[in-house]
Design a protein around this motif. Structure first.
Motif, mmCIF file in Angstrom:
data_model
loop_
_atom_site.group_PDB
_atom_site.id
_atom_site.type_symbol
_atom_site.label_atom_id
_atom_site.label_comp_id
_atom_site.label_asym_id
_atom_site.label_seq_id
_atom_site.Cartn_x
_atom_site.Cartn_y
_atom_site.Cartn_z
ATOM 1 N N UNK A 103 0.906 -1.116 0.053
ATOM 2 C CA UNK A 103 0.102 0.037 0.027
ATOM 3 C C UNK A 103 0.909 1.274 0.008
ATOM 4 N N UNK A 104 1.858 1.252 0.879
ATOM 5 C CA UNK A 104 2.761 2.436 0.600
ATOM 6 C C UNK A 104 3.490 2.754 -0.687
ATOM 7 N N UNK A 105 3.716 1.755 -1.478
ATOM 8 C CA UNK A 105 4.477 1.890 -2.593
ATOM 9 C C UNK A 105 3.434 1.928 -3.697
ATOM 10 N N UNK A 106 2.218 1.947 -3.378
ATOM 11 C CA UNK A 106 1.225 1.651 -4.707
ATOM 12 C C UNK A 106 1.543 0.620 -5.533
ATOM 13 N N UNK A 107 1.976 -0.542 -4.842
ATOM 14 C CA UNK A 107 2.205 -1.807 -5.470
ATOM 15 C C UNK A 107 2.952 -1.837 -6.898
ATOM 16 N N UNK A 108 3.848 -0.566 -7.030
ATOM 17 C CA UNK A 108 4.304 -0.554 -8.256
ATOM 18 C C UNK A 108 5.831 -1.231 -8.255
ATOM 19 N N UNK A 109 6.545 -1.604 -7.378
ATOM 20 C CA UNK A 109 7.788 -2.521 -7.283
ATOM 21 C C UNK A 109 7.430 -3.283 -6.123
ATOM 22 N N UNK A 110 6.839 -4.492 -6.710
ATOM 23 C CA UNK A 110 6.494 -5.488 -5.597
ATOM 24 C C UNK A 110 8.074 -6.368 -5.319
ATOM 25 N N UNK A 111 8.966 -6.578 -6.417
ATOM 26 C CA UNK A 111 10.207 -7.280 -6.300
ATOM 27 C C UNK A 111 10.973 -6.773 -5.233
ATOM 28 N N UNK A 112 11.318 -5.456 -4.758
ATOM 29 C CA UNK A 112 12.060 -5.135 -3.642
ATOM 30 C C UNK A 112 11.226 -5.614 -2.151
ATOM 31 N N UNK A 113 10.167 -5.416 -2.154
ATOM 32 C CA UNK A 113 9.570 -5.963 -1.160
ATOM 33 C C UNK A 113 9.593 -7.269 -0.789
ATOM 34 N N UNK A 114 9.430 -8.139 -1.972
ATOM 35 C CA UNK A 114 9.646 -9.731 -1.639
ATOM 36 C C UNK A 114 10.938 -9.886 -1.238
ATOM 37 N N UNK A 115 11.952 -9.280 -1.753
ATOM 38 C CA UNK A 115 13.273 -9.498 -1.211
ATOM 39 C C UNK A 115 13.680 -9.121 0.257
ATOM 40 N N UNK A 116 13.099 -7.830 0.695
ATOM 41 C CA UNK A 116 13.104 -7.402 1.703
ATOM 42 C C UNK A 116 12.471 -8.561 2.932
ATOM 43 N N UNK A 117 11.359 -8.878 2.441
ATOM 44 C CA UNK A 117 10.449 -9.819 3.446
ATOM 45 C C UNK A 117 11.148 -11.156 3.546
ATOM 46 N N UNK A 118 11.734 -11.573 2.332
ATOM 47 C CA UNK A 118 12.547 -12.834 2.429
ATOM 48 C C UNK A 118 13.908 -12.692 3.522
ATOM 49 N N UNK A 119 14.385 -11.839 3.247
ATOM 50 C CA UNK A 119 15.705 -11.622 4.203
ATOM 51 C C UNK A 119 15.236 -11.434 5.669
ATOM 52 N N UNK A 120 14.041 -10.512 5.923
ATOM 53 C CA UNK A 120 13.875 -10.171 7.204
ATOM 54 C C UNK A 120 13.135 -11.631 7.804
ATOM 55 N N UNK A 121 12.557 -12.209 7.047
ATOM 56 C CA UNK A 121 11.990 -13.659 7.659
ATOM 57 C C UNK A 121 13.082 -14.668 7.895
ATOM 58 N N UNK A 122 14.093 -14.487 6.989
ATOM 59 C CA UNK A 122 15.370 -15.465 7.646
ATOM 60 C C UNK A 122 16.095 -14.821 8.779
ATOM 61 N N UNK A 123 16.180 -13.599 9.010
ATOM 62 C CA UNK A 123 16.976 -12.905 10.051
ATOM 63 C C UNK A 123 16.157 -13.252 11.401
ATOM 64 N N UNK A 124 14.706 -13.038 11.018
ATOM 65 C CA UNK A 124 13.768 -13.387 12.140
ATOM 66 C C UNK A 124 13.490 -14.867 12.619
ATOM 67 N N UNK A 125 13.947 -15.785 11.758
ATOM 68 C CA UNK A 125 14.067 -17.172 12.028
ATOM 69 C C UNK A 125 15.353 -17.433 12.660
ATOM 70 N N UNK A 126 16.330 -16.897 12.364
ATOM 71 C CA UNK A 126 17.544 -17.146 12.975
ATOM 72 C C UNK A 126 17.649 -16.661 14.519
ATOM 73 N N UNK A 127 16.900 -15.460 14.786
ATOM 74 C CA UNK A 127 16.674 -14.739 15.971
ATOM 75 C C UNK A 127 15.927 -15.765 17.044
#
Length: 197
Positions: free
Chosen positions: A56-80
């Motif tokens: 919503x904040x990015x108007x769904x114009x660039x979903x690829x960076x959001x998916x990359x961010x969420x993938x890395x954030x999920x792995x970091x949260x998993x390790x924690x």
């Protein structure tokens, strides 16, 4: 786990069981199945809400960076969750692992406009293989050969090879090779956190 099974089978006494628990305390958090499902659903809802907010904040114009961010954030949260809170098959670590892989695969798909099945299969095989080795996840261990079979199928499809019996022989050969490798290495410890059972 083995001690509780031995107690139920009346192979050890209650006093021996208590001594085992005192000498070998379990520090991992592994709840019952219903709590595990509930925690997994909670993490899924939070993860989906974060993605929705970012889209919503990015108007769904660039979903690829959001998916990359969420993938890395999920792995970091998993390790924690594993290192800090000692979660093991708690529902939280399961969902974080597979959602992180899914987000990274979606990132690759968005980058190539969903047209590179071979590349996506390669990434899926690599990610699921690393996940099965690092986290000893059973579902990842099943999905890694599935991604490899998908890769072989897509290669044969790209080369316009007749997909009659040749594909099935190749897949059967790979599965036999994987079964042999699993048989040879199943009792060996490869990482510092693993030990032989």
């Amino acid at each position: 786990l083995f001690a509780s099974k031995a107690l139920k089978a009346e192979l050890i006494t209650k006093e021996e069981y208590n001594n085992i628990l005192l000498q070998h305390p379990v520090s991992f958090y592994s709840p019952a199945i219903f709590l595990r499902i509930g925690l997994g659903l909670l993490v899924s809802i939070v993860s989906t809400a974060i993605i929705g907010l970012l889209l919503l904040l990015s108007d769904a114009k660039e979903p690829a960076p959001i998916m990359f961010f969420m993938g890395i954030a999920s792995v970091i949260a998993l390790e924690m969750s594993i290192r800090k809170w000692k979660h093991y098959r708690s529902g939280i670590d399961d969902v974080l692992l597979h959602s992180g892989i899914l987000y990274l695969l979606l990132f690759v798909s968005f980058q190539f406009n969903f047209g590179q099945e071979i590349l996506l299969s390669v990434f899926a095989f690599l990610l699921y293989s690393m996940a099965s080795l690092r986290y000893l996840d059973r579902l990842a261990a099943i999905l890694a050969p599935g991604a490899l079979i998908s890769l072989i199928y897509n290669i044969f499809d790209r080369w316009n090879v007749q997909q009659n019996s040749l594909v099935y022989f190749v897949v059967a050969g790979i599965m036999a090779l994987l079964a042999l490798v699993i048989h040879l290495v199943q009792k060996k410890a490869f990482f510092i956190a693993q030990h032989q059972v």
